[in-house]
Design a protein around this motif. Structure first.
Motif: not given
Length: 704
Positions: A200-201, A204, A208, A213, A216-217, A240, A244
């Motif tokens: 996921d990180d 993400e 970003d 940044k 897409f949270a 993810g 998300d």
């Protein structure tokens, strides 16, 4: 070739691909006129891609290869990495010709002839971006990834490409903490099946870097829903966690950034990439809420909330509203309807002689039902004339390029319906007429400019229904026809002597172009000059019981008008009597009928004529031609005269009796009578007798 495949699948491919290829020919010519039309580029791309997919399913490799190379060209074009020009269109149209040739081989169950290697190489060269049109803002890594896979369909990226992109992004930003996924990434590159997923990180961080940044949270509403943590336990896909999820528009934008604008697989009609397919699984509660809110009765249990989706599945098969029927079966049904028409005519004649009221009502009802049935069956045989018109943009384009002329084709009434057999029969005559307009009618661009006309000439092809006939016209805004030139050519060819040629009206001069061996061209080319094309047109239209007429004006252009019946199976006629024998005159030839005192006729050039409303008509006693007259040849004092027309000519037929109008079914003549001059066939009349159907042009040509 996989012709051992299910025949039904093969037939489906032939029908679908046949329609697509017909459209492609017209779309490609249209694209040359509108090179920046992105919808048209996408439609052509989808056309080649769909044909390729069907051919691939049937393992028709030669067809797949040619479509694939053409598809790549349009993938480059729709991504604006190359511009449409005439040279490119020449190559693509040649590719379409090869695809059509292979398609016909598939239809005939023959071995496929692959497209020439030179053509495939030319297509592959055009499938590369032009050097000056490459976007400088595109990352080198992305360009390299695209060049490594020039044949990738619809813009999908492979796992290796995605890994390279991640590596490049992380290498470019050393200040960012490197995610603990490098071992996994390395494993993915080595082909390990389970280790090529990203965390996921990582995903993400990628989003970003591409979009800024935090764009897409997950929304607070989603994060605060109880139980969301439990949904994250199953193994993640490339998107993810389910909290998300990104929207369709966001995903499209991501793909555009990766591949360039227009590279999204959804634009080309392809299935979306894997991240999109995960979305429906994660969102069933959202999809059901709108259905539950307007229906309070559905709230008590989950079964009720699922119920509304069931009827849609049950009714899904009903979407197929068409069925494929062999044309031979339609012809058989049409023949049976024809026989029913004959029986109806017979019953009408008997009913008229009967005084039984119930008999009259029954015959009247039968007449209504038979007429409706006849109309319905004819509709099943009807096809839009667009089937014929669709080929002309390509014909005009190719001919104009070979003659170095600029020609625009305009078409009207493409949805006009007519009998399937007529659609096929009109194809060749119309090709001759359109080619003739481009070759003889439209002048060269320089000549048009000197005459004060636009450099580009216009050919207009139109169709419309008029009663039970179809009117087709071919207009051009070219030089028109010079009657004096036509008269001179007629004398040179020996068709008329000088005196007869001088007496020809302008309209009669224009009709000389349909004479056998007549041509105004001094030099023979591969396009025209032999004098056979227009003669073939006249013969073919005559076989269809149609009429031809020509109008022209010097310096303004010409118009050729064709009038043909809607159907060939059942013909409205005027029944006449010559002595005690019945004959049928096609109603399309009949202009008017009147009773005449034959003692008031005149003799002009040794031929009997009558004058009606200051117009002179030659008079023919057809009974002397068609009936063996045992009596004297004295001319009766009074008779019925039927004025008939063939093109622009009109003559009078003297007949003994008029029976009335009747629809007849054309039956071919037997072997002993086949080829009889002036006879088009036979039919059975309402009183049960056999009547011959008169072919007016043939009758006059032989006897007149």
């Amino acid at each position: 070739m996989a012709f051992d495949a299910d025949d039904e699948i093969l037939q489906d491919f032939l029908v679908e691909a046949g329609e697509i290829l017909e459209k492609l020919s017209e779309q490609l010519v249209d694209l040359e006129q509108h090179p920046d039309d992105s919808d048209l580029l996408n439609a052509i791309f989808r056309g080649f891609h769909t044909v390729k997919g069907g051919a691939g399913f049937l393992q028709l490799d030669a067809l797949v290869n040619c479509c694939h190379s053409a598809e790549n060209v349009f993938d480059i074009l729709r991504n604006h990495k190359r511009k449409v020009d005439s040279e490119l269109m020449d190559v693509v149209l040649e590719a379409l010709d090869n695809v059509n040739a292979m398609f016909e081989q598939v239809r005939n169950n023959e071995e496929l002839t692959p497209a020439p290697d030179a053509l495939i190489a030319a297509l592959d060269a055009l499938a590369r971006p032009e050097a000056e049109s490459a976007s400088p803002a595109t990352a080198p890594q992305q360009e390299q990834a695209k060049d490594d896979n020039p044949n990738e369909d619809g813009g999908d990226i492979t796992d290796d490409e995605f890994e390279k992109l991640l590596d490049a992004l992380h290498d470019d930003q050393p200040g960012e903490p490197s995610p603990p996924a490098s071992p996994d990434a390395g494993a993915g590159k080595n082909g390990s099946s389970g280790d090529d997923e990203i965390s996921d990180d990582e995903f993400e961080a990628l989003l970003d870097q591409l979009h800024g940044k935090g764009q897409f949270a997950g929304t607070p509403a989603e994060d605060e829903i109880p139980g969301k943590e439990d949904e994250k336990q199953p193994p993640k896909t490339e998107t993810g966690g389910s909290d998300d999820l990104i929207t369709d528009d966001e995903f499209e934008k991501l793909l555009d950034d990766l591949h360039g604008k227009g590279g999204s697989p959804t634009i080309g009609g392809q299935p979306a990439a894997q991240p999109k397919t995960e979305k429906p699984k994660a969102e069933p509660p959202k999809a059901e809420k709108p259905k539950e809110e307007p229906k309070p009765a559905d709230k008590p249990g989950t079964k009720d909330s699922v119920a509304p989706a069931m009827p849609a599945r049950e009714h899904a098969p009903a979407a197929e509203t068409t069925v494929r029927v062999d044309t031979k079966r339609l012809d058989d049904i049409m023949n049976m309807v024809g026989e029913l028409v004959l029986v109806r005519n017979r019953l009408q004649r008997l009913g008229a002689a009967s005084e039984d009221e119930h008999m009259h009502k029954a015959v009247s009802n039968l007449d209504v039902v038979t007429t409706d049935l006849q109309s319905a069956v004819m509709q099943t045989r009807m096809q839009p004339i667009k089937k014929v018109f669709g080929r002309f943009p390509r014909v005009v384009r190719d001919l104009a390029r070979s003659l170095k002329k600029e020609v625009n084709l305009v078409m009207h009434g493409e949805e006009t319906d007519l009998d399937k057999n007529l659609v096929e029969a009109l194809s060749d005559p119309l090709v001759h007429l359109v080619r003739n307009s481009v070759d003889h009618g439209i002048e060269a661009p320089d000549v048009r400019e000197k005459a004060g006309k636009p450099r580009q000439g216009t050919v207009t092809l139109s169709a419309e229904q008029e009663g039970d006939h179809i009117l087709l016209s071919i207009d051009d805004d070219g030089a028109g026809m010079d009657p004096e030139v036509l008269r001179r050519k007629a004398v040179e060819k020996g068709i008329y002597d000088q005196d007869a040629a001088d007496r020809l009206t302008n309209t009669e001069c224009y009709n000389l172009i349909f004479a056998a061996g007549f041509s105004t061209k001094d030099q023979i080319s591969d396009v025209s000059g032999r004098g056979v094309g227009m003669d073939v047109v006249k013969t073919k239209i005559g076989q269809l019981n149609g009429q031809l007429s020509v109008e022209s004006a010097m310096g303004k252009g010409s118009r050729i008008i064709i009038k043909v019946p809607l159907t060939l199976a059942i013909m409205p006629t005027l029944m006449i009597m010559l002595g005690d024998q019945s004959f049928a005159l096609p109603l399309v030839n009949v202009v008017e009928i009147f009773h005449l005192d034959l003692t008031k006729t005149n003799i002009v050039d040794g031929r009997e004529c009558i004058v009606v409303r200051e117009k002179v008509f030659p008079l023919f006693h057809v009974k002397r031609w068609l009936v063996r007259d045992k009596g004297s040849r004295e001319v009766p004092a009074n008779a019925h005269v039927v004025i008939v027309a063939m093109g622009t000519k009109q003559v009078g037929f003297v007949v003994d009796q008029l029976v009335g109008q009747e629809e007849v079914v054309i039956k071919p003549l037997g072997r002993a009578l086949q080829g009889t001059p002036g006879m088009a066939g036979a039919t059975i009349t309402g009183d049960g007798r056999i009547a011959l159907i008169i072919d007016v042009p043939s009758l006059l040509q032989h006897y007149g």
